[in-house]
Design a protein around this motif. Structure first.
Motif, PDB file in Angstrom:
ATOM      1  N   GLN A 131      -5.951  -8.231  -9.343  1.00 26.52           N
ATOM      2  CA  GLN A 131      -7.081  -8.734  -8.562  1.00 26.52           C
ATOM      3  C   GLN A 131      -7.456  -7.633  -7.559  1.00 26.52           C
ATOM      4  N   PRO A 132      -8.197  -6.602  -8.016  1.00 26.83           N
ATOM      5  CA  PRO A 132      -8.417  -5.396  -7.193  1.00 26.83           C
ATOM      6  C   PRO A 132      -9.107  -5.661  -5.862  1.00 26.83           C
ATOM      7  N   LYS A 133     -10.022  -6.631  -5.818  1.00 28.18           N
ATOM      8  CA  LYS A 133     -10.729  -6.886  -4.565  1.00 28.18           C
ATOM      9  C   LYS A 133      -9.807  -7.532  -3.531  1.00 28.18           C
ATOM     10  N   SER A 134      -9.007  -8.492  -3.953  1.00 25.72           N
ATOM     11  CA  SER A 134      -8.065  -9.128  -3.031  1.00 25.72           C
ATOM     12  C   SER A 134      -7.049  -8.121  -2.513  1.00 25.72           C
ATOM     13  N   ILE A 135      -6.521  -7.296  -3.420  1.00 24.72           N
ATOM     14  CA  ILE A 135      -5.542  -6.272  -3.024  1.00 24.72           C
ATOM     15  C   ILE A 135      -6.189  -5.286  -2.046  1.00 24.72           C
ATOM     16  N   ALA A 136      -7.407  -4.829  -2.359  1.00 20.04           N
ATOM     17  CA  ALA A 136      -8.094  -3.850  -1.505  1.00 20.04           C
ATOM     18  C   ALA A 136      -8.336  -4.422  -0.111  1.00 20.04           C
ATOM     19  N   ASN A 137      -8.764  -5.667  -0.042  1.00 16.36           N
ATOM     20  CA  ASN A 137      -9.038  -6.291   1.246  1.00 16.36           C
ATOM     21  C   ASN A 137      -7.775  -6.369   2.102  1.00 16.36           C
ATOM     22  N   PHE A 138      -6.657  -6.743   1.477  1.00 12.71           N
ATOM     23  CA  PHE A 138      -5.409  -6.882   2.241  1.00 12.71           C
ATOM     24  C   PHE A 138      -4.854  -5.511   2.627  1.00 12.71           C
ATOM     25  N   VAL A 139      -5.038  -4.507   1.774  1.00 11.97           N
ATOM     26  CA  VAL A 139      -4.587  -3.150   2.111  1.00 11.97           C
ATOM     27  C   VAL A 139      -5.367  -2.609   3.297  1.00 11.97           C
ATOM     28  N   ILE A 140      -6.707  -2.727   3.245  1.00 14.64           N
ATOM     29  CA  ILE A 140      -7.553  -2.129   4.280  1.00 14.64           C
ATOM     30  C   ILE A 140      -7.441  -2.882   5.598  1.00 14.64           C
ATOM     31  N   VAL A 141      -7.522  -4.220   5.538  1.00 12.94           N
ATOM     32  CA  VAL A 141      -7.587  -5.017   6.768  1.00 12.94           C
ATOM     33  C   VAL A 141      -6.221  -5.175   7.415  1.00 12.94           C
ATOM     34  N   GLU A 142      -5.182  -5.417   6.618  1.00 16.66           N
ATOM     35  CA  GLU A 142      -3.881  -5.756   7.192  1.00 16.66           C
ATOM     36  C   GLU A 142      -2.885  -4.592   7.153  1.00 16.66           C
ATOM     37  N   LEU A 143      -2.652  -4.028   5.972  1.00 17.13           N
ATOM     38  CA  LEU A 143      -1.623  -2.994   5.859  1.00 17.13           C
ATOM     39  C   LEU A 143      -1.990  -1.746   6.661  1.00 17.13           C
ATOM     40  N   LEU A 144      -3.206  -1.236   6.492  1.00 16.77           N
ATOM     41  CA  LEU A 144      -3.601  -0.026   7.214  1.00 16.77           C
ATOM     42  C   LEU A 144      -3.712  -0.276   8.717  1.00 16.77           C
ATOM     43  N   ARG A 145      -3.981  -1.524   9.105  1.00 17.81           N
ATOM     44  CA  ARG A 145      -3.990  -1.843  10.536  1.00 17.81           C
ATOM     45  C   ARG A 145      -2.587  -1.677  11.110  1.00 17.81           C
ATOM     46  N   ARG A 146      -1.595  -2.121  10.377  1.00 18.04           N
ATOM     47  CA  ARG A 146      -0.209  -1.953  10.817  1.00 18.04           C
ATOM     48  C   ARG A 146       0.178  -0.478  10.862  1.00 18.04           C
ATOM     49  N   VAL A 147      -0.328   0.278   9.896  1.00 21.75           N
ATOM     50  CA  VAL A 147      -0.058   1.726   9.886  1.00 21.75           C
ATOM     51  C   VAL A 147      -0.703   2.396  11.094  1.00 21.75           C
ATOM     52  N   ASN A 148      -1.953   2.040  11.380  1.00 18.77           N
ATOM     53  CA  ASN A 148      -2.665   2.640  12.515  1.00 18.77           C
ATOM     54  C   ASN A 148      -2.047   2.261  13.854  1.00 18.77           C
ATOM     55  N   LEU A 149      -1.431   1.076  13.916  1.00 19.11           N
ATOM     56  CA  LEU A 149      -0.760   0.654  15.146  1.00 19.11           C
ATOM     57  C   LEU A 149       0.601   1.317  15.312  1.00 19.11           C
ATOM     58  N   GLY A 150       1.028   2.070  14.314  1.00 21.71           N
ATOM     59  CA  GLY A 150       2.306   2.771  14.402  1.00 21.71           C
ATOM     60  C   GLY A 150       3.514   1.925  14.069  1.00 21.71           C
ATOM     61  N   GLU A 151       3.300   0.743  13.477  1.00 22.61           N
ATOM     62  CA  GLU A 151       4.418  -0.137  13.135  1.00 22.61           C
ATOM     63  C   GLU A 151       5.168   0.347  11.899  1.00 22.61           C
ATOM     64  N   VAL A 152       4.488   1.104  11.043  1.00 16.46           N
ATOM     65  CA  VAL A 152       5.092   1.579   9.802  1.00 16.46           C
ATOM     66  C   VAL A 152       4.262   2.762   9.298  1.00 16.46           C
ATOM     67  N   THR A 153       4.841   3.556   8.417  1.00 15.50           N
ATOM     68  CA  THR A 153       4.109   4.641   7.764  1.00 15.50           C
ATOM     69  C   THR A 153       4.108   4.399   6.263  1.00 15.50           C
ATOM     70  N   MET A 154       3.116   4.949   5.581  1.00 17.53           N
ATOM     71  CA  MET A 154       3.037   4.778   4.133  1.00 17.53           C
ATOM     72  C   MET A 154       4.212   5.469   3.445  1.00 17.53           C
ATOM     73  N   GLU A 155       4.776   6.509   4.069  1.00 15.43           N
ATOM     74  CA  GLU A 155       5.913   7.209   3.479  1.00 15.43           C
ATOM     75  C   GLU A 155       7.191   6.386   3.566  1.00 15.43           C
ATOM     76  N   ALA A 156       7.256   5.443   4.504  1.00 15.19           N
ATOM     77  CA  ALA A 156       8.508   4.702   4.731  1.00 15.19           C
ATOM     78  C   ALA A 156       8.299   3.197   4.696  1.00 15.19           C
ATOM     79  N   LEU A 157       7.492   2.719   3.763  1.00 16.34           N
ATOM     80  CA  LEU A 157       7.299   1.274   3.626  1.00 16.34           C
ATOM     81  C   LEU A 157       8.600   0.628   3.158  1.00 16.34           C
ATOM     82  N   PRO A 158       9.044  -0.457   3.805  1.00 15.40           N
ATOM     83  CA  PRO A 158      10.305  -1.095   3.407  1.00 15.40           C
ATOM     84  C   PRO A 158      10.154  -2.063   2.233  1.00 15.40           C
ATOM     85  N   PHE A 159       9.003  -2.073   1.603  1.00 13.07           N
ATOM     86  CA  PHE A 159       8.784  -2.956   0.448  1.00 13.07           C
ATOM     87  C   PHE A 159       7.965  -2.202  -0.585  1.00 13.07           C
TER      88      PHE A 159
END
Length: 551
Positions: free
Chosen positions: A339-367
């Protein structure tokens, strides 16, 4: 300041991601204690012989293909002789006469549309060591860990006209090298560095002006600031009738200005000659086809797939493509849950927001991407609510647990027990009888309040959609019963209308002006004394004047 045309060319140095150095077996990994990753070969001790790293040649060819270059089937190495403390051999093994890649081009986006920047050539060479300057003690220390790491130098034609274009070109080259898998392009670690050659010319000139070279810029911000400063510096010199000197300059990041390092008035003679210890590189068509087949999907192809095949908006697709790790993660997640649109929305809105806040990096995702896809699927199928899915993602980052485990432990998993939901909603409506009455009287906005009460009580019992459907059904049934009882009451009671008699008020003593020729005539005898000018002027300053009038 007069108007000049900037003429800019770049030399981009990119370290290749090989495990060992280009001419020896020392580790090419970044870091390590000073001088702990060097050997007699990379420090140029007498009697040592270099051996070419075939993986370095392969990576250089992949870089050339990614940047649209023609690959030369024959190339050879040369010695570039110069003395500098970070070069223990007193020469650098490079390619001058027969470089590996020729005549490429890279497209960049500018305010005036797409523009192609030509690449003159790409050659393979060894990196130099690193000098650590101790200004306090007045000494410089040499670290040779970086010495001998495989490096490609990308030399452009002077096609760049502004700092913004230079920045866009470096960003595009960096992205292409990362997608090709040949360089991590971490400018803060020095794996991607840039030298800028810049000169100015007047619009009527037919030849380029005298250029200055700015060395070792290691951030996009530094590249932009250095070019803008150098344009101003050279413009002031030319406006004052002075001459621009051909020289090498360094950029001071703290002051935001360039300073002279050494003059290049006379072309430096590096005394190039063919490297006698390394054989020439010969590539066949079959070898080039194999390397080309190893080249992964590049950014432009991914953009087309995301927008045309997946139907993503162009802006969303660009955000994902701009980081290779994000794009690879997205592709793996879509493969697990298509489901590319659902995945894209969650990546951009939620995951990258956490990355930008410094909570995690894409190189060290724990999942993994598959576990992320499971979370999106649970939100889409209403196993958890959208808001709870955001909380679960944060818990996944903090604990590394999978989405289903976190949902079960936190009570966020929705069971969809409609029977229980109907019973609880019925109780809520009894407790909130006033709100139900308001809803029945036409105040539909009170529905949100009732929905909130249901959400509190029914957490994990059913989905919001099912909850809303049951609540609407219960309210409509309550409205129907209420309407029936009111109709029965109206039929039993007859409201009789009574006539109310009114007595008009008449003031016989009221003054009525006379009318003469259609004009009302007011007699002065009936003017109140407080409007008499003479009496009023005499009474100025007297207390209780108005009270005496009333008396």
């Amino acid at each position: 300041m007069s108007s000049y045309i900037p003429v800019i060319g770049l030399e981009i140095h990119a370290e290749l991601l090989t495990q060992s150095k280009v001419f020896c077996t020392c580790s090419a990994e970044f870091g390590g204690s000073p001088n702990s990753r060097c050997c007699p070969v990379c420090t140029g001790m007498p009697g040592t012989l270099p051996v070419i790293n075939q993986k370095a040649v392969e990576y250089a060819v992949k870089a050339g293909m990614a940047l649209g270059c023609d690959i030369s089937k024959f190339s050879s190495f040369d010695r570039k002789n110069y003395f500098y403390p970070d070069l223990p051999k007193a020469y650098q093994i490079s390619e001058l006469y027969y470089p590996l890649c020729l005549e490429g081009k890279v497209a960049i986006d500018t305010p005036n549309g797409q523009k192609y920047i030509r690449i003159n050539h790409i050659h393979l060479e060894e990196d130099a060591g690193k000098l650590v300057h101790d200004d306090f003690n007045g000494v410089s220390l040499a670290d040779y860990n970086r010495c001998g790491i495989p490096l490609i130098e990308i030399v452009t034609e002077p096609d760049i006209s502004s700092a913004e274009e230079a920045k866009a070109f470096v960003e595009k080259v960096s992205l292409l090298l990362q997608y090709a898998g040949v360089c991590d392009c971490k400018m803060e670690q020095g794996s991607l560095r840039c030298d800028v050659n810049i000169s100015l010319m007047r619009p009527e000139d037919t030849q380029f002006g005298t250029r200055a070279e700015i060395k070792n810029l290691n951030s996009l911000k530094a590249i932009t600031r250095a070019i803008n400063y150098e344009i101003k510096r050279q413009s002031r010199l030319l406006d004052a009738g002075k001459r621009v000197i051909q020289e090498t300059r360094r950029f001071n990041d703290n002051k935001g200005e360039t300073t002279s390092m050494r003059s290049k008035e006379n072309a430096h003679d590096y005394r190039y000659f063919p490297e006698p210890d390394i054989l020439q590189v010969n590539l066949t068509d079959e070898m080039l086809d194999v390397i080309r087949g190893m080249l992964p999907e590049l950014p432009q192809k991914r953009m087309e797939r995301y927008t045309k095949q997946y139907g993503l908006p162009e802006n969303d697709a660009q955000i994902i493509v701009n980081q290779k790790r994000v794009s690879d993660f997205y592709d793996a997640a879509v493969e697990a849950y298509p489901q590319p649109k659902s995945i894209a929305n969650f990546v951009i809105v939620e995951l990258l927001r956490r990355v930008n806040l410094g909570e995690v990096t894409m190189e060290a995702l724990p999942f993994s991407a598959q576990e992320f896809a499971q979370l999106v699927q649970m939100a889409d199928t209403e196993q958890v609510s959208k808001n709870d899915a955001k909380k679960i993602l944060r818990k996944m980052i903090e604990t590394g647990k999978d989405a289903k485990t976190i949902a079960e432990e936190s009570g966020m998993l929705i069971a969809n027990d409609t029977a229980k939901a109907e019973a609880v909603i019925a109780e809520i409506l009894v407790k909130q009888a006033d709100a139900v009455a308001q809803y029945q009287s036409g105040e539909k906005k009170v529905f949100g309040f009732l929905m909130g009460q249901c959400t509190k009580e029914l957490r994990g019992v059913c989905t919001p959609a099912a909850m809303k459907e049951i609540l609407e059904k219960k309210l409509s049934e309550a409205t129907l019963v209420s309407g029936t009882s009111e109709a029965a009451a109206d039929s039993e009671e007859t409201v009789k209308e009574t006539e109310v008699s009114c007595t008009p008020y008449v003031n016989e003593a009221a003054y009525r002006p006379e009318r003469k020729d259609g004009i009302l005539q007011i007699s002065t005898d009936h003017l109140l004394s407080e409007f008499d000018f003479l009496g009023s002027s005499r009474s100025c300053g007297r207390r209780n004047y108005h009270s005496s009038l009333c008396a």
